[in-house]
Enzyme design. Structure first.
Site, PDB file in Angstrom:
ATOM      1  N   ASP A  74       0.619  -1.465   0.182  1.00  9.24           N
ATOM      2  CA  ASP A  74      -0.086   0.145   0.321  1.00  9.24           C
ATOM      3  C   ASP A  74       0.854   1.192   0.112  1.00  9.24           C
ATOM      4  OD1 ASP A  74      -2.445   1.667   0.687  1.00  9.24           O
ATOM      5  OD2 ASP A  74      -1.631   1.735   2.107  1.00  9.24           O
TER       6      ASP A  74
ATOM      7  N   GLU B 268      -2.006  -5.359  -4.135  1.00  5.12           N
ATOM      8  CA  GLU B 268      -1.009  -4.108  -2.964  1.00  5.12           C
ATOM      9  C   GLU B 268       0.093  -5.867  -2.053  1.00  5.12           C
ATOM     10  OE1 GLU B 268      -3.460  -1.657  -0.816  1.00  5.12           O
ATOM     11  OE2 GLU B 268      -3.027  -2.390  -0.214  1.00  5.12           O
TER      12      GLU B 268
END
Length: 230
Positions: A47, A119
Protein backbone atom coordinates in the site's frame (compact mmCIF):
# COMPACT_ATOMS: atom_id res chain seq x y z
CA UNK A 1 3.22 -19.79 -10.80
CA UNK A 2 5.30 -19.43 -13.95
CA UNK A 3 2.19 -18.44 -15.90
CA UNK A 4 1.36 -15.80 -13.30
CA UNK A 5 4.92 -14.46 -13.43
CA UNK A 6 4.54 -14.09 -17.19
CA UNK A 7 1.33 -12.11 -16.66
CA UNK A 8 3.06 -9.97 -14.05
CA UNK A 9 5.96 -9.34 -16.41
CA UNK A 10 8.36 -10.18 -13.60
CA UNK A 11 10.30 -13.35 -12.73
CA UNK A 12 10.96 -13.81 -9.01
CA UNK A 13 14.38 -14.70 -7.63
CA UNK A 14 12.63 -15.74 -4.42
CA UNK A 15 9.30 -17.23 -5.43
CA UNK A 16 8.30 -17.71 -1.80
CA UNK A 17 7.57 -13.96 -1.72
CA UNK A 18 4.96 -14.42 -4.43
CA UNK A 19 3.53 -17.44 -2.62
CA UNK A 20 3.22 -15.36 0.54
CA UNK A 21 1.55 -12.50 -1.36
CA UNK A 22 -1.18 -14.88 -2.47
CA UNK A 23 -1.81 -16.37 0.99
CA UNK A 24 -4.99 -15.05 2.60
CA UNK A 25 -5.29 -14.99 6.38
CA UNK A 26 -8.03 -17.65 6.24
CA UNK A 27 -5.57 -20.12 4.69
CA UNK A 28 -2.78 -19.15 7.08
CA UNK A 29 -5.07 -19.69 10.06
CA UNK A 30 -6.01 -23.17 8.84
CA UNK A 31 -2.37 -24.11 8.26
CA UNK A 32 -0.56 -22.68 11.27
CA UNK A 33 1.15 -26.00 11.86
CA UNK A 34 2.85 -25.63 8.46
CA UNK A 35 4.14 -22.20 9.40
CA UNK A 36 2.05 -20.45 6.76
CA UNK A 37 2.01 -16.65 7.06
CA UNK A 38 -0.72 -14.44 5.64
CA UNK A 39 -0.13 -11.67 3.10
CA UNK A 40 -1.23 -8.93 5.53
CA UNK A 41 2.28 -7.61 6.22
CA UNK A 42 3.03 -7.51 2.50
CA UNK A 43 -0.29 -5.75 1.91
CA UNK A 44 0.76 -3.07 4.41
CA UNK A 45 4.07 -2.50 2.62
CA UNK A 46 2.55 -2.67 -0.85
CA UNK A 47 0.00 0.00 0.00
CA UNK A 48 2.82 2.41 0.89
CA UNK A 49 4.96 1.54 -2.15
CA UNK A 50 1.95 1.99 -4.44
CA UNK A 51 1.02 5.32 -2.89
CA UNK A 52 4.57 6.65 -3.15
CA UNK A 53 5.09 5.60 -6.79
CA UNK A 54 1.74 7.02 -7.88
CA UNK A 55 2.30 10.27 -5.96
CA UNK A 56 5.77 10.64 -7.48
CA UNK A 57 4.41 10.02 -10.99
CA UNK A 58 1.59 12.55 -10.60
CA UNK A 59 3.88 15.17 -9.05
CA UNK A 60 6.38 14.91 -11.91
CA UNK A 61 3.94 14.52 -14.81
CA UNK A 62 1.43 17.20 -13.75
CA UNK A 63 3.51 20.19 -12.58
CA UNK A 64 0.52 22.53 -12.66
CA UNK A 65 -1.97 20.27 -10.87
CA UNK A 66 -2.99 21.67 -7.43
CA UNK A 67 -2.65 19.58 -4.27
CA UNK A 68 -6.34 18.80 -3.93
CA UNK A 69 -6.55 17.48 -7.48
CA UNK A 70 -3.35 15.48 -7.01
CA UNK A 71 -4.89 13.87 -3.94
CA UNK A 72 -8.14 13.00 -5.73
CA UNK A 73 -6.29 11.59 -8.75
CA UNK A 74 -4.05 9.44 -6.56
CA UNK A 75 -7.11 8.17 -4.68
CA UNK A 76 -8.78 7.23 -7.98
CA UNK A 77 -5.71 5.34 -9.16
CA UNK A 78 -5.13 3.35 -5.96
CA UNK A 79 -8.75 2.73 -4.93
CA UNK A 80 -10.18 -0.77 -4.50
CA UNK A 81 -12.00 -0.57 -7.83
CA UNK A 82 -8.73 0.15 -9.65
CA UNK A 83 -6.88 -2.68 -7.88
CA UNK A 84 -9.69 -5.15 -8.57
CA UNK A 85 -9.36 -4.33 -12.28
CA UNK A 86 -5.68 -5.25 -12.04
CA UNK A 87 -6.49 -8.50 -10.24
CA UNK A 88 -8.96 -9.45 -12.96
CA UNK A 89 -6.48 -8.70 -15.74
CA UNK A 90 -3.98 -10.97 -14.01
CA UNK A 91 -6.68 -13.56 -13.20
CA UNK A 92 -5.23 -13.39 -9.71
CA UNK A 93 -8.23 -15.04 -8.08
CA UNK A 94 -7.33 -18.49 -9.35
CA UNK A 95 -3.91 -18.32 -7.68
CA UNK A 96 -5.08 -17.23 -4.22
CA UNK A 97 -4.56 -19.57 -1.28
CA UNK A 98 -7.78 -19.37 0.73
CA UNK A 99 -9.22 -21.21 3.68
CA UNK A 100 -11.93 -23.74 2.86
CA UNK A 101 -14.77 -21.60 4.16
CA UNK A 102 -13.56 -18.44 2.42
CA UNK A 103 -13.07 -20.32 -0.82
CA UNK A 104 -16.54 -21.88 -0.64
CA UNK A 105 -18.04 -18.46 0.10
CA UNK A 106 -16.75 -16.94 -3.13
CA UNK A 107 -13.60 -15.37 -1.69
CA UNK A 108 -11.71 -15.63 -4.98
CA UNK A 109 -14.03 -13.00 -6.45
CA UNK A 110 -14.33 -10.85 -3.33
CA UNK A 111 -13.14 -7.32 -4.25
CA UNK A 112 -11.42 -6.61 -0.92
CA UNK A 113 -9.43 -9.86 -1.07
CA UNK A 114 -8.41 -9.27 -4.68
CA UNK A 115 -7.37 -5.66 -4.02
CA UNK A 116 -5.35 -6.66 -0.94
CA UNK A 117 -3.60 -9.37 -2.94
CA UNK A 118 -2.55 -6.86 -5.61
CA UNK A 119 -0.98 -4.65 -2.93
CA UNK A 120 0.79 -7.71 -1.50
CA UNK A 121 2.11 -8.64 -4.95
CA UNK A 122 3.47 -5.10 -5.36
CA UNK A 123 5.34 -5.51 -2.07
CA UNK A 124 6.65 -8.91 -3.14
CA UNK A 125 8.00 -7.45 -6.39
CA UNK A 126 9.54 -4.55 -4.44
CA UNK A 127 11.29 -6.83 -1.93
CA UNK A 128 12.51 -9.19 -4.63
CA UNK A 129 13.58 -6.72 -7.30
CA UNK A 130 13.69 -3.27 -5.75
CA UNK A 131 11.79 -0.06 -6.36
CA UNK A 132 12.57 -0.07 -10.09
CA UNK A 133 10.80 -3.39 -10.59
CA UNK A 134 7.86 -2.27 -8.44
CA UNK A 135 7.61 0.98 -10.39
CA UNK A 136 7.60 -0.91 -13.69
CA UNK A 137 4.76 -3.14 -12.48
CA UNK A 138 2.72 -0.20 -11.16
CA UNK A 139 3.29 1.76 -14.36
CA UNK A 140 2.20 -1.17 -16.52
CA UNK A 141 -0.93 -2.09 -14.62
CA UNK A 142 -2.09 1.05 -12.82
CA UNK A 143 -0.57 4.21 -14.25
CA UNK A 144 -1.47 3.15 -17.78
CA UNK A 145 -5.12 3.46 -16.73
CA UNK A 146 -5.22 6.84 -18.43
CA UNK A 147 -8.96 7.26 -18.08
CA UNK A 148 -8.66 7.65 -14.32
CA UNK A 149 -5.67 9.96 -14.53
CA UNK A 150 -7.10 12.12 -17.31
CA UNK A 151 -10.24 12.60 -15.28
CA UNK A 152 -8.03 14.28 -12.69
CA UNK A 153 -9.38 12.09 -9.94
CA UNK A 154 -12.97 12.72 -10.86
CA UNK A 155 -13.61 9.06 -10.15
CA UNK A 156 -14.29 10.57 -6.74
CA UNK A 157 -17.61 11.70 -8.15
CA UNK A 158 -19.15 12.33 -4.72
CA UNK A 159 -16.60 15.04 -3.98
CA UNK A 160 -16.98 16.48 -7.48
CA UNK A 161 -20.77 16.56 -7.10
CA UNK A 162 -20.49 18.21 -3.68
CA UNK A 163 -18.23 20.88 -5.14
CA UNK A 164 -20.64 21.40 -8.04
CA UNK A 165 -23.76 21.95 -5.94
CA UNK A 166 -21.95 24.11 -3.38
CA UNK A 167 -21.68 26.83 -5.99
CA UNK A 168 -25.13 27.80 -4.71
CA UNK A 169 -25.85 28.10 -1.01
CA UNK A 170 -28.38 25.95 0.79
CA UNK A 171 -27.96 22.86 -1.41
CA UNK A 172 -28.47 19.52 0.35
CA UNK A 173 -27.31 16.17 -1.08
CA UNK A 174 -28.45 12.82 0.30
CA UNK A 175 -27.76 9.23 -0.76
CA UNK A 176 -30.14 6.35 -0.14
CA UNK A 177 -29.98 2.65 -0.85
CA UNK A 178 -32.89 1.71 -3.11
CA UNK A 179 -32.19 -2.00 -3.50
CA UNK A 180 -29.73 -4.86 -3.67
CA UNK A 181 -29.62 -8.19 -5.44
CA UNK A 182 -27.42 -11.23 -5.97
CA UNK A 183 -25.64 -13.69 -3.63
CA UNK A 184 -23.52 -12.42 -0.74
CA UNK A 185 -20.23 -12.77 -2.63
CA UNK A 186 -21.52 -10.94 -5.72
CA UNK A 187 -24.11 -8.46 -4.52
CA UNK A 188 -25.19 -5.50 -6.64
CA UNK A 189 -26.30 -2.40 -4.74
CA UNK A 190 -28.54 0.34 -6.16
CA UNK A 191 -28.36 3.89 -4.85
CA UNK A 192 -30.17 7.14 -5.61
CA UNK A 193 -28.76 10.59 -4.86
CA UNK A 194 -31.23 13.39 -4.14
CA UNK A 195 -30.59 17.11 -4.40
CA UNK A 196 -32.84 19.07 -2.07
CA UNK A 197 -35.16 16.05 -1.87
CA UNK A 198 -35.43 15.65 -5.66
CA UNK A 199 -33.83 12.64 -7.43
CA UNK A 200 -30.72 13.73 -9.32
CA UNK A 201 -29.05 10.46 -10.26
CA UNK A 202 -29.11 6.70 -9.89
CA UNK A 203 -26.29 4.18 -9.87
CA UNK A 204 -25.30 0.64 -8.98
CA UNK A 205 -22.12 -1.15 -7.98
CA UNK A 206 -20.54 -4.09 -6.19
CA UNK A 207 -20.47 -2.10 -2.96
CA UNK A 208 -22.57 0.71 -1.50
CA UNK A 209 -19.62 3.05 -1.93
CA UNK A 210 -19.25 2.15 -5.60
CA UNK A 211 -23.00 2.55 -6.16
CA UNK A 212 -22.90 6.00 -4.55
CA UNK A 213 -20.06 7.02 -6.84
CA UNK A 214 -22.03 5.79 -9.84
CA UNK A 215 -25.10 7.74 -8.73
CA UNK A 216 -22.99 10.87 -8.20
CA UNK A 217 -21.53 10.50 -11.69
CA UNK A 218 -25.05 10.29 -13.15
CA UNK A 219 -26.10 13.35 -11.14
CA UNK A 220 -23.14 15.37 -12.45
CA UNK A 221 -24.07 14.46 -16.01
CA UNK A 222 -27.70 15.38 -15.34
CA UNK A 223 -26.95 18.68 -13.63
CA UNK A 224 -24.28 19.87 -16.04
CA UNK A 225 -26.43 18.82 -18.99
CA UNK A 226 -29.39 20.71 -17.56
CA UNK A 227 -27.20 23.77 -17.05
CA UNK A 228 -25.98 23.57 -20.64
CA UNK A 229 -29.54 23.20 -21.93
CA UNK A 230 -30.59 26.15 -19.83
Amino acid sequence: MKQLEERLGYLFHDRSLLENALTHSSYANENKQKGEASNERLEFLGDSVLGMVVADHLFRSHPDMPEGELTRTRAALVCEESLVEVARKLELGQYLKLGRGEDAGGGRKRPSIQADAVEAVIAAVYLDGGIGSARKFITSFILTNNEREQEGGIRDYKTALQELVQRESGQVLSYRLTGESGPDHAKVFRVEVDLNGTPAGKGEGRSKKEAEQSAAKAAIAHLTGAAADG
